[in-house]
Design a protein around this motif. Sequence first.
Motif, PDB file in Angstrom:
ATOM      1  N   ILE A   1       2.495  10.075 -38.491  1.00  0.00           N
ATOM      2  CA  ILE A   1       2.791  11.243 -39.346  1.00  0.00           C
ATOM      3  C   ILE A   1       3.948  11.996 -38.684  1.00  0.00           C
ATOM      4  O   ILE A   1       3.879  12.295 -37.484  1.00  0.00           O
ATOM      5  N   PRO A   2       5.024  12.278 -39.442  1.00  0.00           N
ATOM      6  CA  PRO A   2       6.227  12.818 -38.781  1.00  0.00           C
ATOM      7  C   PRO A   2       6.123  14.274 -38.313  1.00  0.00           C
ATOM      8  O   PRO A   2       7.106  14.835 -37.835  1.00  0.00           O
ATOM      9  N   GLN A   3       4.969  14.902 -38.439  1.00  0.00           N
ATOM     10  CA  GLN A   3       4.798  16.310 -38.042  1.00  0.00           C
ATOM     11  C   GLN A   3       4.530  16.387 -36.530  1.00  0.00           C
ATOM     12  O   GLN A   3       3.406  16.606 -36.091  1.00  0.00           O
ATOM     13  N   TYR A   4       5.558  16.157 -35.751  1.00  0.00           N
ATOM     14  CA  TYR A   4       5.449  16.334 -34.299  1.00  0.00           C
ATOM     15  C   TYR A   4       6.760  16.923 -33.793  1.00  0.00           C
ATOM     16  O   TYR A   4       7.788  16.833 -34.483  1.00  0.00           O
ATOM     17  N   ALA A   5       6.704  17.546 -32.613  1.00  0.00           N
ATOM     18  CA  ALA A   5       7.869  18.294 -32.142  1.00  0.00           C
ATOM     19  C   ALA A   5       7.961  18.258 -30.630  1.00  0.00           C
ATOM     20  O   ALA A   5       6.979  18.001 -29.936  1.00  0.00           O
TER      21      ALA A   5
END
Length: 272
Positions: free
Chosen positions: A98-102
């Motif tokens: 899931i691309p929701q990382y930082a």
Amino acid sequence: MSLEIQLRDLARDVAIEAGELAVRRRSEGVSIAESKSSVADIVTEADREVETLIRGLLLAARPGDGFLGEESGHEEGTTDVAWVVDPIDGTVNYAYGIPQYAVSIAAARGGTDPLAWTAIAGAVRHPAFDETFSAARGEGAVLDSLDGSTRLAVNTEFPAGALLATGFGYDKATHDADIDTVRRVMPIARDVRRAGAAALDFAHVAAGRLDGYFERGLKPWDRAAGALIVQEAGGRILDLPADRHGRIMTIAGDAELVSRIGDRVSGITADE
Ligand code: IPD
Ligand code: CA
């Protein structure tokens, strides 16, 4: 150029480079290196490698600064600046694709005790969206993206109720209390999101993509950069006393909204 702006620019550059490494490693496949506080609390090989890169770049640019990283711990420095780093915030999202990382990098001041530190500059890089949120104390908060550079401001009006985000800790013993908090806050919410990366929750409050955010038990690296970005976007950060699990509740957003959420969390449920 002020020290705060120099540190912000360094945080931003390093976070962008670190994000590129995280994306590259993600595309090669993720391997879980270890579980930490619970089976759900994982660290991947990429978390460690990205933190090593960040540490090397920061300390090459500013030898002598202190460092506190999620994966490698605390090392005291000889200057009055220390870096607070989460190499990958949203590791479970990262592991699932899931691309929701930082990447979250903050520069802090305030002596040798990390609990007493104050962030003076920070950056949150969302590599999958090519977005960088950053702030320098006293200088405002900005989002740099393909659309250019935009100054950030928290939302102050919530005619349909506030769009809120929250998070849950990895310890199952704490879940009932967190779900009860959501139940208490729901009457003033338009809806609630749980996207899985605290640094991005703060950044999105600063950018007005969320109205507010609350979570118990954040670690210094989850919040150092993001909380500063919210404050520099005109918002307030409120920390409520620890619960019986020792977890402080942190609330972010417009000052009046933060007070209303704080009252609800504390059980003061006046009619809205
Ligand atoms: C976690 C994420 C999550 C939040 C947890 C954090 P990690 O950080 O930010 O959204 O709910 O409190 O620990 O483990 O992915 O770096
Ligand atoms: Ca992390």
